[in-house]
Design a protein around this motif. Structure first.
Motif, PDB file in Angstrom:
ATOM      1  N   LEU A 171     103.713-103.965  64.335  1.00 35.17           N
ATOM      2  CA  LEU A 171     103.932-103.752  62.904  1.00 35.17           C
ATOM      3  C   LEU A 171     102.625-103.484  62.166  1.00 35.17           C
ATOM      4  O   LEU A 171     102.632-102.899  61.075  1.00 35.17           O
ATOM      5  CB  LEU A 171     104.631-104.975  62.289  1.00 35.17           C
ATOM      6  N   ALA A 172     101.514-103.910  62.756  1.00 32.47           N
ATOM      7  CA  ALA A 172     100.212-103.694  62.121  1.00 32.47           C
ATOM      8  C   ALA A 172      99.716-102.261  62.266  1.00 32.47           C
ATOM      9  O   ALA A 172      98.799-101.851  61.552  1.00 32.47           O
ATOM     10  CB  ALA A 172      99.177-104.649  62.718  1.00 32.47           C
ATOM     11  N   VAL A 173     100.336-101.484  63.172  1.00 31.97           N
ATOM     12  CA  VAL A 173      99.882-100.109  63.404  1.00 31.97           C
ATOM     13  C   VAL A 173      99.965 -99.251  62.144  1.00 31.97           C
ATOM     14  O   VAL A 173      98.960 -98.638  61.729  1.00 31.97           O
ATOM     15  CB  VAL A 173     100.669 -99.465  64.564  1.00 31.97           C
ATOM     16  N   PRO A 174     101.131 -99.160  61.467  1.00 32.51           N
ATOM     17  CA  PRO A 174     101.169 -98.322  60.258  1.00 32.51           C
ATOM     18  C   PRO A 174     100.308 -98.870  59.129  1.00 32.51           C
ATOM     19  O   PRO A 174      99.760 -98.104  58.333  1.00 32.51           O
ATOM     20  CB  PRO A 174     102.655 -98.321  59.868  1.00 32.51           C
ATOM     21  N   VAL A 175     100.169-100.206  59.075  1.00 30.03           N
ATOM     22  CA  VAL A 175      99.342-100.811  58.031  1.00 30.03           C
ATOM     23  C   VAL A 175      97.875-100.443  58.230  1.00 30.03           C
ATOM     24  O   VAL A 175      97.182-100.018  57.298  1.00 30.03           O
ATOM     25  CB  VAL A 175      99.508-102.347  58.012  1.00 30.03           C
ATOM     26  N   SER A 176      97.396-100.583  59.464  1.00 30.52           N
ATOM     27  CA  SER A 176      95.988-100.280  59.736  1.00 30.52           C
ATOM     28  C   SER A 176      95.702 -98.785  59.588  1.00 30.52           C
ATOM     29  O   SER A 176      94.668 -98.393  59.037  1.00 30.52           O
ATOM     30  CB  SER A 176      95.612-100.750  61.144  1.00 30.52           C
ATOM     31  N   LEU A 177      96.629 -97.933  60.059  1.00 29.97           N
ATOM     32  CA  LEU A 177      96.443 -96.489  59.923  1.00 29.97           C
ATOM     33  C   LEU A 177      96.362 -96.069  58.457  1.00 29.97           C
ATOM     34  O   LEU A 177      95.478 -95.306  58.063  1.00 29.97           O
ATOM     35  CB  LEU A 177      97.598 -95.746  60.596  1.00 29.97           C
ATOM     36  N   SER A 178      97.290 -96.579  57.660  1.00 27.92           N
ATOM     37  CA  SER A 178      97.347 -96.177  56.254  1.00 27.92           C
ATOM     38  C   SER A 178      96.181 -96.734  55.456  1.00 27.92           C
ATOM     39  O   SER A 178      95.583 -96.034  54.635  1.00 27.92           O
ATOM     40  CB  SER A 178      98.672 -96.621  55.632  1.00 27.92           C
ATOM     41  N   LEU A 179      95.830 -97.990  55.695  1.00 30.91           N
ATOM     42  CA  LEU A 179      94.742 -98.611  54.938  1.00 30.91           C
ATOM     43  C   LEU A 179      93.393 -98.004  55.272  1.00 30.91           C
ATOM     44  O   LEU A 179      92.530 -97.872  54.397  1.00 30.91           O
ATOM     45  CB  LEU A 179      94.724-100.117  55.189  1.00 30.91           C
ATOM     46  N   ARG A 180      93.178 -97.645  56.533  1.00 35.29           N
ATOM     47  CA  ARG A 180      91.894 -97.060  56.925  1.00 35.29           C
ATOM     48  C   ARG A 180      91.664 -95.749  56.177  1.00 35.29           C
ATOM     49  O   ARG A 180      90.594 -95.527  55.593  1.00 35.29           O
ATOM     50  CB  ARG A 180      91.863 -96.824  58.433  1.00 35.29           C
ATOM     51  N   LEU A 181      92.656 -94.881  56.187  1.00 36.76           N
ATOM     52  CA  LEU A 181      92.527 -93.591  55.506  1.00 36.76           C
ATOM     53  C   LEU A 181      92.444 -93.775  53.997  1.00 36.76           C
ATOM     54  O   LEU A 181      91.574 -93.193  53.330  1.00 36.76           O
ATOM     55  CB  LEU A 181      93.717 -92.702  55.870  1.00 36.76           C
ATOM     56  N   PHE A 182      93.336 -94.596  53.454  1.00 36.65           N
ATOM     57  CA  PHE A 182      93.380 -94.820  52.008  1.00 36.65           C
ATOM     58  C   PHE A 182      92.082 -95.414  51.480  1.00 36.65           C
ATOM     59  O   PHE A 182      91.515 -94.931  50.488  1.00 36.65           O
ATOM     60  CB  PHE A 182      94.554 -95.753  51.688  1.00 36.65           C
ATOM     61  N   ALA A 183      91.572 -96.450  52.147  1.00 35.22           N
ATOM     62  CA  ALA A 183      90.376 -97.150  51.656  1.00 35.22           C
ATOM     63  C   ALA A 183      89.152 -96.256  51.685  1.00 35.22           C
ATOM     64  O   ALA A 183      88.332 -96.265  50.750  1.00 35.22           O
ATOM     65  CB  ALA A 183      90.143 -98.407  52.478  1.00 35.22           C
ATOM     66  N   ASN A 184      89.006 -95.473  52.745  1.00 39.22           N
ATOM     67  CA  ASN A 184      87.832 -94.598  52.840  1.00 39.22           C
ATOM     68  C   ASN A 184      87.847 -93.502  51.787  1.00 39.22           C
ATOM     69  O   ASN A 184      86.816 -93.196  51.175  1.00 39.22           O
ATOM     70  CB  ASN A 184      87.750 -93.991  54.243  1.00 39.22           C
ATOM     71  N   VAL A 185      89.014 -92.895  51.564  1.00 41.14           N
ATOM     72  CA  VAL A 185      89.090 -91.824  50.574  1.00 41.14           C
ATOM     73  C   VAL A 185      88.973 -92.397  49.162  1.00 41.14           C
ATOM     74  O   VAL A 185      88.280 -91.839  48.310  1.00 41.14           O
ATOM     75  CB  VAL A 185      90.406 -91.035  50.732  1.00 41.14           C
ATOM     76  N   LEU A 186      89.637 -93.529  48.905  1.00 40.99           N
ATOM     77  CA  LEU A 186      89.577 -94.133  47.577  1.00 40.99           C
ATOM     78  C   LEU A 186      88.162 -94.569  47.230  1.00 40.99           C
ATOM     79  O   LEU A 186      87.719 -94.409  46.086  1.00 40.99           O
ATOM     80  CB  LEU A 186      90.523 -95.323  47.484  1.00 40.99           C
ATOM     81  N   SER A 187      87.439 -95.120  48.211  1.00 40.80           N
ATOM     82  CA  SER A 187      86.075 -95.565  47.934  1.00 40.80           C
ATOM     83  C   SER A 187      85.201 -94.400  47.491  1.00 40.80           C
ATOM     84  O   SER A 187      84.395 -94.517  46.563  1.00 40.80           O
ATOM     85  CB  SER A 187      85.475 -96.235  49.174  1.00 40.80           C
ATOM     86  N   GLY A 188      85.361 -93.239  48.147  1.00 38.71           N
ATOM     87  CA  GLY A 188      84.610 -92.062  47.731  1.00 38.71           C
ATOM     88  C   GLY A 188      85.002 -91.599  46.343  1.00 38.71           C
ATOM     89  O   GLY A 188      84.148 -91.215  45.535  1.00 38.71           O
ATOM     90  N   THR A 189      86.299 -91.647  46.031  1.00 38.96           N
ATOM     91  CA  THR A 189      86.786 -91.261  44.700  1.00 38.96           C
ATOM     92  C   THR A 189      86.223 -92.171  43.626  1.00 38.96           C
ATOM     93  O   THR A 189      85.795 -91.719  42.556  1.00 38.96           O
ATOM     94  CB  THR A 189      88.329 -91.308  44.664  1.00 38.96           C
ATOM     95  N   VAL A 190      86.204 -93.476  43.906  1.00 35.97           N
ATOM     96  CA  VAL A 190      85.688 -94.443  42.937  1.00 35.97           C
ATOM     97  C   VAL A 190      84.194 -94.244  42.703  1.00 35.97           C
ATOM     98  O   VAL A 190      83.716 -94.238  41.558  1.00 35.97           O
ATOM     99  CB  VAL A 190      85.962 -95.890  43.417  1.00 35.97           C
ATOM    100  N   ILE A 191      83.447 -94.056  43.788  1.00 37.80           N
ATOM    101  CA  ILE A 191      81.997 -93.884  43.655  1.00 37.80           C
ATOM    102  C   ILE A 191      81.672 -92.628  42.857  1.00 37.80           C
ATOM    103  O   ILE A 191      80.804 -92.637  41.972  1.00 37.80           O
ATOM    104  CB  ILE A 191      81.333 -93.836  45.044  1.00 37.80           C
ATOM    105  N   MET A 192      82.358 -91.521  43.130  1.00 36.61           N
ATOM    106  CA  MET A 192      82.101 -90.296  42.384  1.00 36.61           C
ATOM    107  C   MET A 192      82.499 -90.437  40.923  1.00 36.61           C
ATOM    108  O   MET A 192      81.827 -89.911  40.023  1.00 36.61           O
ATOM    109  CB  MET A 192      82.843 -89.119  43.015  1.00 36.61           C
TER     110      MET A 192
END
Length: 242
Positions: A171-192
């Motif tokens: 059950l952690a597979v979709p959570v880890s997949l989604s959070l990894r992509l989301f967190a990395n892209v969001l962090s760049g959006t926030v910093i910019m």
């Protein structure tokens, strides 16, 4: 409808509602994430139509746009083939599609859009598709006995003490997949957003280097990681003990 964090001044990296829609008595919103997804999908469809017509009238010595199409197709085919082996022909179209979609979503910030992958609803949907593909192929290609044995591993199947931990792991597979992509892209959006909001007009030129990293380099890496994990999980689900 706004989601996220709003700071003082012009610093804004929230998800904004654009058009309200009544849905069975409830008001839901078409957000800027939906709008960006539609724009990206439209670009992909137009590109696919043009590429299809170009390939139908392809010349033996490719030039220009035909070269670009063949390069993209060969690169994606090679990536899927090297990871999925004999299963590649069945999944190359899907993997290629999500690769292009995620990459375009990640780099859309270069064109003034809010990346759809900075919205958890987008990345979770992609991860859930992967999750259901894993289990569909696992049930299709593996016997019930093999699935049960794997879920009880590393202990024998008649001693399912490890079963709850393996269930949580699946059950952690979709959570880890989604959070990894989301967190990395969001962090760049926030910093910019912080750079442009805090520095104002003096931030018009030099943040280009940051865009190269957060939108191009990091975006491409996260696209590759998501697709690579998807291919690995699905190909493992297709493999049997025979």
């Amino acid at each position: 409808m706004n989601q996220g964090i709003l700071l003082s001044g012009d610093i804004d990296f929230m998800i904004h509602g654009i058009i309200p829609v009544n849905f069975f008595g409830h008001k839901v919103w078409i957000t800027d994430s939906h709008a960006c997804i539609l724009i990206i999908m439209a670009i992909m469809v137009v590109f696919a139509i043009i590429a299809n017509r170009k390939i139908k009238h392809a010349s033996e010595k490719p030039t220009g746009f035909q070269n670009i199409i063949e390069l993209i197709v060969e690169m994606l085919d090679g990536m899927v083939e090297s990871t999925m082996g004999k299963w590649a022909p069945k999944f190359v179209n899907y993997i290629s599609t999500i690769f292009v979609f995620i990459l375009m979503s990640n780099i859309s910030g270069l064109f003034g859009l809010r990346p759809p992958t900075a919205d958890y609803g987008t990345t979770l949907a992609l991860a859930l598709i992967t999750f259901f593909m894993i289990w569909f192929n696992k049930i299709k290609h593996q016997s019930g006995k093999q699935i049960w044995t794997d879920m009880c591993s590393p202990l024998p199947p008649w001693l399912p003490i490890w079963l709850p931990i393996n269930v949580v792991s699946e059950l952690a597979v979709p959570v880890s997949l989604s959070l990894r992509l989301f967190a990395n892209v969001l962090s760049g959006t926030v910093i910019m957003a912080l750079v442009y909001g805090l520095l104002g007009k003096i931030a018009l030129a030099w943040p280009a280097a940051l865009h190269v990293y957060f939108d191009l380099f990091s975006g491409a890496i996260q696209t590759y990681v998501f697709c690579m994990l998807t291919m690995t999980y699905v190909s493992q689900a297709c493999d049997t003990e025979d």
